[in-house]
Write an enzyme that holds these catalytic residues in place. Sequence first.
Site, PDB file in Angstrom:
ATOM      1  CB  CYS A 130      -0.942   0.000   1.191  1.00  0.00           C
ATOM      2  SG  CYS A 130      -2.117  -1.379   1.189  1.00  0.00           S
ATOM      3  CG  HIS A 255      -3.159   3.394   1.977  1.00  0.00           C
ATOM      4  ND1 HIS A 255      -3.736   2.964   0.795  1.00  0.00           N
ATOM      5  CD2 HIS A 255      -3.201   2.342   2.834  1.00  0.00           C
ATOM      6  CE1 HIS A 255      -4.104   1.697   0.935  1.00  0.00           C
ATOM      7  NE2 HIS A 255      -3.789   1.311   2.162  1.00  0.00           N
ATOM      8  CG  ASN A 285      -6.785  -0.910   1.158  1.00  0.00           C
ATOM      9  OD1 ASN A 285      -6.008  -0.650   0.239  1.00  0.00           O
ATOM     10  ND2 ASN A 285      -6.362  -1.175   2.374  1.00  0.00           N
TER      11      ASN A 285
END
Length: 333
Positions: A130, A255, A285
């Site tokens: 990520c 993020h 996500n």
Amino acid sequence: MPPEVLTSPRLDVAPPLLRGAAVIGVGSALPDGVVPNAPIAERLGVTDQWIESRTGVVERRRAAPGERLSDLAARAASDALSRSGVDASSLDLVIVATCTADEATPACAPLVAGLIGASRAGAFDVDAACNGFLSALNVASAQIESGRVDRVLVIGADMMSRLVNPDDKRTAALFGDGAGAVVVAPASAARIGPTVTRSDATGAPSIHAEHEPHTLFMDGYETFKAAVARLAEVTLEALRLAGLALGDVDLFVYHQANARILVAVGERLGLAPERVVNSIGTLGNTSAASIPLALAFAEHDGLLKPDSRVLLAAFGAGFTWGATTLTWGAGDA
């Protein structure tokens, strides 16, 4: 009150730059498939509200069987190039941040370069989960600041549906598929600020996936605690290195890991909710694609204006995390 950040001599003064780097365009691409919470909730034996309350996600995009990540990444790349007015043939470097490339080898980046006509560009992938896009942006900025290249395409792209176990309550409803891209070019001043990067291998067991489909494991509790603490800390470190305060930043683009993480970080730093981008509700996500998609979301919604000062920060498997600042607007090229 914001948490104390440990003093570090190398953060006191940013190193001098030969020239600056700037983001001059952002693009995005999403699969056509939209999956709302209802079918996932039914399979897991929970409610739509249960999913939304724990993740902030209402729906997410899903790639079709056989859809290739390189094609999705190329679509985001073409969108960013069009919006920046840069021709693919002028690119010096293509970097793709991903942990879900189509094949173990070749990397995704050279395939994307071929698809968009970047015939003279070098190309390679970065895998920092990520935190991949932020890591790739750091490499691109350094390449431009040193004068080695002039135009870099940075893409964050992941199809997390390739890794997620559809029957795992911890992850099945959280993740989505997508791609986002930015074009980075020289600037007379440092439009992209210094970047802070960190890692901690003791956190590796908390998020990991094997070389098999549908094997992503995540310890949500440990990841949540670490993400909130580290994102708050690295935000202050990056601002200190850039000579800025929290009040100098117009927009915080973290993020998009989980809506509860976004809220917790904002509260820890004393940020008004409208200053923290929250696009996870309709995207989920998307791992390395998260930050460029959030930037595209913010630009589309009018949250990003010329000369807006932005803080980017990410946290992911490894553990690995980082942050940087940027001033929104065109560079010199």
